[in-house]
Design an enzyme around this catalytic site. Structure first.
Site, PDB file in Angstrom:
ATOM      1  N   ASP A  31      65.262  23.396  13.649  1.00  0.00           N
ATOM      2  CA  ASP A  31      64.389  24.150  12.756  1.00  0.00           C
ATOM      3  C   ASP A  31      65.284  25.062  11.918  1.00  0.00           C
ATOM      4  O   ASP A  31      66.482  25.208  12.193  1.00  0.00           O
ATOM      5  CB  ASP A  31      63.354  24.968  13.555  1.00  0.00           C
ATOM      6  CG  ASP A  31      62.084  25.216  12.751  1.00  0.00           C
ATOM      7  OD1 ASP A  31      61.060  24.570  13.025  1.00  0.00           O
ATOM      8  OD2 ASP A  31      62.135  26.042  11.808  1.00  0.00           O
ATOM      9  N   CYS A 256      45.292  21.205   8.224  1.00  0.00           N
ATOM     10  CA  CYS A 256      45.323  19.815   7.740  1.00  0.00           C
ATOM     11  C   CYS A 256      44.153  19.429   6.834  1.00  0.00           C
ATOM     12  O   CYS A 256      44.375  18.988   5.706  1.00  0.00           O
ATOM     13  CB  CYS A 256      45.385  18.858   8.931  1.00  0.00           C
ATOM     14  SG  CYS A 256      46.945  18.983   9.827  1.00  0.00           S
TER      15      CYS A 256
HETATM   16  N1  LIG Z   1      49.278  20.591  12.866  1.00  0.00           N
HETATM   17  C1  LIG Z   1      48.606  19.467  13.045  1.00  0.00           C
HETATM   18  O1  LIG Z   1      47.589  19.423  13.754  1.00  0.00           O
HETATM   19  C2  LIG Z   1      49.071  18.190  12.384  1.00  0.00           C
HETATM   20  C3  LIG Z   1      48.553  16.964  12.834  1.00  0.00           C
HETATM   21  C4  LIG Z   1      48.987  15.786  12.212  1.00  0.00           C
HETATM   22  C5  LIG Z   1      49.883  15.839  11.166  1.00  0.00           C
HETATM   23  N2  LIG Z   1      50.358  17.049  10.735  1.00  0.00           N
HETATM   24  C6  LIG Z   1      51.316  17.045   9.630  1.00  0.00           C
HETATM   25  O2  LIG Z   1      52.620  17.204  10.174  1.00  0.00           O
HETATM   26  C7  LIG Z   1      53.439  18.004   9.313  1.00  0.00           C
HETATM   27  C8  LIG Z   1      53.948  19.228  10.073  1.00  0.00           C
HETATM   28  O3  LIG Z   1      52.815  19.988  10.473  1.00  0.00           O
HETATM   29  P1  LIG Z   1      52.952  21.203  11.521  1.00  0.00           P
HETATM   30  O4  LIG Z   1      51.565  21.700  11.736  1.00  0.00           O
HETATM   31  O5  LIG Z   1      53.771  20.795  12.672  1.00  0.00           O
HETATM   32  O6  LIG Z   1      53.756  22.239  10.621  1.00  0.00           O
HETATM   33  P2  LIG Z   1      54.355  23.647  11.083  1.00  0.00           P
HETATM   34  O7  LIG Z   1      54.302  24.510   9.893  1.00  0.00           O
HETATM   35  O8  LIG Z   1      53.701  24.090  12.359  1.00  0.00           O
HETATM   36  O9  LIG Z   1      55.876  23.310  11.435  1.00  0.00           O
HETATM   37  C9  LIG Z   1      56.818  22.871  10.512  1.00  0.00           C
HETATM   38  C10 LIG Z   1      58.197  23.349  10.959  1.00  0.00           C
HETATM   39  O10 LIG Z   1      59.185  22.778  10.098  1.00  0.00           O
HETATM   40  C11 LIG Z   1      60.214  23.746   9.933  1.00  0.00           C
HETATM   41  N3  LIG Z   1      61.036  23.363   8.788  1.00  0.00           N
HETATM   42  C12 LIG Z   1      60.740  23.422   7.467  1.00  0.00           C
HETATM   43  N4  LIG Z   1      61.774  22.953   6.734  1.00  0.00           N
HETATM   44  C13 LIG Z   1      62.739  22.566   7.615  1.00  0.00           C
HETATM   45  C14 LIG Z   1      64.041  21.989   7.475  1.00  0.00           C
HETATM   46  N5  LIG Z   1      64.563  21.704   6.274  1.00  0.00           N
HETATM   47  N6  LIG Z   1      64.762  21.760   8.595  1.00  0.00           N
HETATM   48  C15 LIG Z   1      64.245  22.049   9.825  1.00  0.00           C
HETATM   49  N7  LIG Z   1      63.029  22.579  10.005  1.00  0.00           N
HETATM   50  C16 LIG Z   1      62.272  22.827   8.916  1.00  0.00           C
HETATM   51  C17 LIG Z   1      59.447  25.038   9.791  1.00  0.00           C
HETATM   52  O11 LIG Z   1      60.256  26.176  10.009  1.00  0.00           O
HETATM   53  C18 LIG Z   1      58.369  24.857  10.865  1.00  0.00           C
HETATM   54  O12 LIG Z   1      58.797  25.368  12.117  1.00  0.00           O
HETATM   55  C19 LIG Z   1      52.568  18.322   8.096  1.00  0.00           C
HETATM   56  O13 LIG Z   1      52.770  17.349   7.117  1.00  0.00           O
HETATM   57  C20 LIG Z   1      51.158  18.198   8.661  1.00  0.00           C
HETATM   58  O14 LIG Z   1      50.212  17.886   7.659  1.00  0.00           O
HETATM   59  C21 LIG Z   1      49.979  18.213  11.327  1.00  0.00           C
END
Ligand SMILES: NC(=O)c1ccc[n+]([C@@H]2O[C@H](COP(=O)([O-])OP(=O)(O)OC[C@H]3O[C@@H](n4cnc5c(N)ncnc54)[C@H](O)[C@@H]3O)[C@@H](O)[C@H]2O)c1
Length: 423
Positions: A31, A256
């Site tokens: 991260d 989402c």
């Molecule tokens: N949250 C859900 O329920 C869910 C379910 C299915 C799909 N998704 C999709 O999955 C993706 C991620 O969602 P999430 O809820 O886990 O997001 P989140 O915001 O909880 O986590 C994303 C993480 O990525 C990190 N990050 C950003 N840029 C980075 C980089 N260059 N290198 C390393 N780390 C980096 C951020 O610091 C953060 O910790 C999105 O596209 C979302 O739409 C989410």
């Protein structure tokens, strides 16, 4: 067992890293947030997710899971690299791919020869190509593997998926990715990248449609004197319909559905298709948030100006601590704009939020309030002492925006009760 890197340790990345380690793979998660990595290295997790901390500890103790700062530090050695970074909504409603592109550019030069980059973030059609270009390597394949976990049951959903979708032009790479999940024994659907990307958006849009549909039916029930709970019972036993996502409330929210529905409208527009149905689904949701706000105003005597409103529930749904795009926060914002003071309680929220007095227990939130509105379906709200709630409120009025409570019992205790889609 394989060597895996996971970029992004949010709800999706951390769960993916932890359960792949549980399945026996060697996983390095990265991260960009230093404090998050330090916390994770110590075996604690920054989010509320049932069973996830135990899985992270298991991985750390077994030496199969580790955490590093920066994507480039996670990928040397990795045969598979999962991208799990945010894809927020851009100002025009489309998905903002800048996090994905940045992460892909960062790992490109340090990827192992023949590595597979797997996109788990929710991305529009064509993004596999975008990632390929950002990675900039002829020997590396990019595969789309949309994620369907639900916050609140992310670990369970990951270990018992309804299906696994793998989208890729490179069949050999798709089969290699499929082998990572072979112990899960879930139906495997191998598709083109475009189909995989549409599957994810269409799934979320369909679920949002079910919620908006039942909210619209609830509004109809209020107008004609029917009870939406009885209607759902009568509909849900039909196997073609089912009970899931037919729960009326203050509208859908979270990290989402709002961004994904708007992104799909945008994707369709770009492709020359007017997705009027989905626009209607979004409109019903916007109206539902306003309907609940107006109901609170009505039950407060016509206006909330100058009064205290008690709110139970701040997260976008129960069993998570996630408040991103929570309908509760939107209702609160509208109430505050109309002059209300808001005192709130949520089982998972202890920090103060701007303009909201966050209380330590449900009774403190009710102190001196002219109306109590329940906005998140936390089960514990059923079991509070409503005698104490009655004593704390200035007026014993409850708006139950989740139909969680028992109206007859509350009315016997002297409350004025208003639910959604029922009298
Ligand atoms: N949250 C859900 O329920 C869910 C379910 C299915 C799909 N998704 C999709 O999955 C993706 C991620 O969602 P999430 O809820 O886990 O997001 P989140 O915001 O909880 O986590 C994303 C993480 O990525 C990190 N990050 C950003 N840029 C980075 C980089 N260059 N290198 C390393 N780390 C980096 C951020 O610091 C953060 O910790 C999105 O596209 C979302 O739409 C989410």
């Amino acid at each position: 067992m394989s060597k895996v890197a996971v970029i992004g340790t949010g709800y999706v990345g951390l769960t993916t890293g932890a359960y792949l380690a549980h399945l026996g793979h060697h996983v390095v998660c990265a991260d960009i947030v230093e404090e998050k990595i330090a916390l994770l290295q110590s075996g604690r997790i920054p989010i509320l997710e049932a069973g996830l901390e135990e899985l992270v500890r298991e991985g750390l103790d077994g030496g199969r899971l580790s955490f590093v700062l920066g994507a480039a530090n996670a990928v040397p050695d990795a045969e598979f690299v999962f991208l799990c970074v945010p894809t927020p909504q851009a100002s025009d409603g489309s998905a903002d791919l800048s996090y994905i592109e940045e992460a892909a550019r960062e790992i490109g030069p340090v990827l192992e020869p023949e590595a597979v980059v797997i996109n788990k973030s929710t991305v529009p059609v064509g993004s596999t190509r975008v990632v390929e270009q950002a990675v900039g390597r002829d020997d590396v394949s990019v595969i789309s593997n949309p994620e369907f976990l639900r916050e609140g049951s992310a670990v369970h959903d990951s270990l018992h998926p309804d299906r696994i979708v793998i989208g890729g032009d490179d069949q050999a790479a798709a089969i290699r990715v499929a082998s990572l999940f072979e112990d899960l024994q879930a139906p495997l659907i191998v598709t083109s990248p475009a189909s995989a990307e549409v599957i994810k958006y269409a799934s979320n849009a369909f679920l949002a449609t079910k919620v908006s549909f039942i909210n619209a039916v609830a509004n109809l029930c209020e107008a004609v004197g029917a009870d939406v709970r009885e209607v759902v019972l009568g509909m849900g036993y039909d196997k073609r319909i089912g009970f899931e996502f037919l729960k009326p409330g203050p509208g859908w929210g979270g990290s989402c559905f709002p961004k994904d529905t708007r992104a799909l409208v945008h994707i369709a527009e770009d492709a020359g298709y007017d997705f009027g149905l989905l626009k209607g689904v979004i409109q019903v949701n916007d109206e539902q948030i306003e309907r609940v706000t107006a109901k609170v105003e009505k039950m407060a005597g016509g206006s909330v100006d100058g009064i205290v409103v008690a709110v139970w529930g701040l997260t976008f749904k129960a069993r998570t601590d996630d408040m991103r795009d929570s309908p509760s926060l939107e209702v609160i914002s509208r109430l505050r704009k109309r002059g209300a003071t808001v005192r709130a309680f949520d089982p998972t929220v202890r920090r103060q939020l701007e303009g909201i007095e966050v209380c330590d227990d449900p009774y403190a939130a009710c102190e001196g309030a002219s109306v109590l509105v329940l906005l998140t379906e936390w089960d514990e709200f059923r079991w509070v002492d409503f005698g104490k709630v009655h004593d704390a409120l200035a007026r014993p009025v409850i708006v139950d925006a989740r139909n969680l409570l028992d109206p007859a019992a509350l009315r016997r205790q002297g409350f004025t009760y208003e639910g959604v889609g029922r009298s």
